[in-house]
Design an enzyme around this catalytic site. Sequence first.
Site, PDB file in Angstrom:
ATOM      1  N   GLU A   1      -5.754  -4.265 -10.150  1.00 48.29           N
ATOM      2  CA  GLU A   1      -6.918  -4.731 -10.905  1.00 48.29           C
ATOM      3  C   GLU A   1      -8.172  -4.007 -10.399  1.00 48.29           C
ATOM      4  OE1 GLU A   1      -6.492  -6.491 -13.408  1.00 48.29           O
ATOM      5  OE2 GLU A   1      -4.593  -7.548 -13.100  1.00 48.29           O
TER       6      GLU A   1
ATOM      7  N   HIS B   1      -1.808  -7.629  -9.015  1.00 45.29           N
ATOM      8  CA  HIS B   1      -1.067  -8.672  -9.726  1.00 45.29           C
ATOM      9  C   HIS B   1       0.424  -8.333  -9.732  1.00 45.29           C
ATOM     10  CE1 HIS B   1      -4.137 -11.109 -12.218  1.00 45.29           C
ATOM     11  NE2 HIS B   1      -3.410 -11.938 -11.510  1.00 45.29           N
TER      12      HIS B   1
ATOM     13  N   CYS C   1      -7.462 -15.625  -9.764  1.00 52.17           N
ATOM     14  CA  CYS C   1      -7.321 -14.258  -9.244  1.00 52.17           C
ATOM     15  C   CYS C   1      -8.622 -13.495  -9.474  1.00 52.17           C
ATOM     16  CB  CYS C   1      -6.142 -13.546  -9.909  1.00 52.17           C
ATOM     17  SG  CYS C   1      -4.565 -14.294  -9.429  1.00 52.17           S
TER      18      CYS C   1
HETATM   19  N1  PCA Z   1      -2.233 -16.128 -10.263  1.00 47.54           N
HETATM   20  C1  PCA Z   1      -3.315 -16.802 -10.944  1.00 47.54           C
HETATM   21  C2  PCA Z   1      -3.982 -17.626  -9.905  1.00 47.54           C
HETATM   22  C3  PCA Z   1      -3.059 -17.684  -8.753  1.00 47.54           C
HETATM   23  C4  PCA Z   1      -2.056 -16.646  -9.025  1.00 47.54           C
HETATM   24  O1  PCA Z   1      -1.161 -16.281  -8.244  1.00 47.54           O
HETATM   25  C5  PCA Z   1      -4.228 -15.821 -11.685  1.00 47.54           C
HETATM   26  O2  PCA Z   1      -3.740 -14.783 -12.171  1.00 47.54           O
HETATM   27  O3  PCA Z   1      -5.414 -16.081 -11.800  1.00 47.54           O
END
Ligand code: PCA
Length: 214
Positions: free
Chosen positions: A88, A176, A155
């Site tokens: 990201e 991610h 996140c």
């Molecule tokens: N994924 C979520 C929040 C915690 C996680 O592991 C997200 O993509 O915001």
Amino acid sequence: MRILISGFEPFGGSNNNPSEGVVRSVLASQARRPLARELSLFGTILPVVGGTRPGSARHTMRRCITDAQPNAVICFGEAASRATICIERVAFNERSYRIADNGGVRIASAPVIRGAPSLLRSTASHEGMLRAMRAAVRAHGVAVRMSDDAGRFLCNEVLFDCLHRARGAYTAVFIHLPQTPAQARVRGTLGGQPLPLAWSVRAAIAAIRWIAAR
Ligand code: PCA
């Protein structure tokens, strides 16, 4: 080089989170044999709780950054609907939760930090990191790509907060991870493609080594 890595606790009805598994595996691996020379690695598992109160993800992360004084922060999180590992590059100053957090709160629309810019860019060297991560998992047919949308949930919120507070003291990036096959067996693929934890761990180690060598 001091690197802080973070994962998240389970959320959204799942009883595990690949980002927690990755952080625990990577720390265990570092304890057995250092992943890179002169690397001090710190790790934390964040609550999936929004806001800045004690017990929230941001509060926990801020405390860890104060304690560890990292040169780099690499956050990991689950994106169950994704088919690839994603680096990201940006975070939005917006909280718009698609589900309630683990505190039972669902934010419809609010800024992460009032008065801050609407978007912040991650300061890590993404291209090189992408190449290193791809090289680590390519043989297994695992894809890694860039993403400019970390969602509007925890996140994104944690990355935005890290970037906003960094002021040149550390670089920060978010990675991610797809859900694991075990999670998908319980709740379906959710439009994504599950990935065994071992490949996420390999990609994570490649990212850490890349940043440690800067
Ligand atoms: N994924 C979520 C929040 C915690 C996680 O592991 C997200 O993509 O915001």
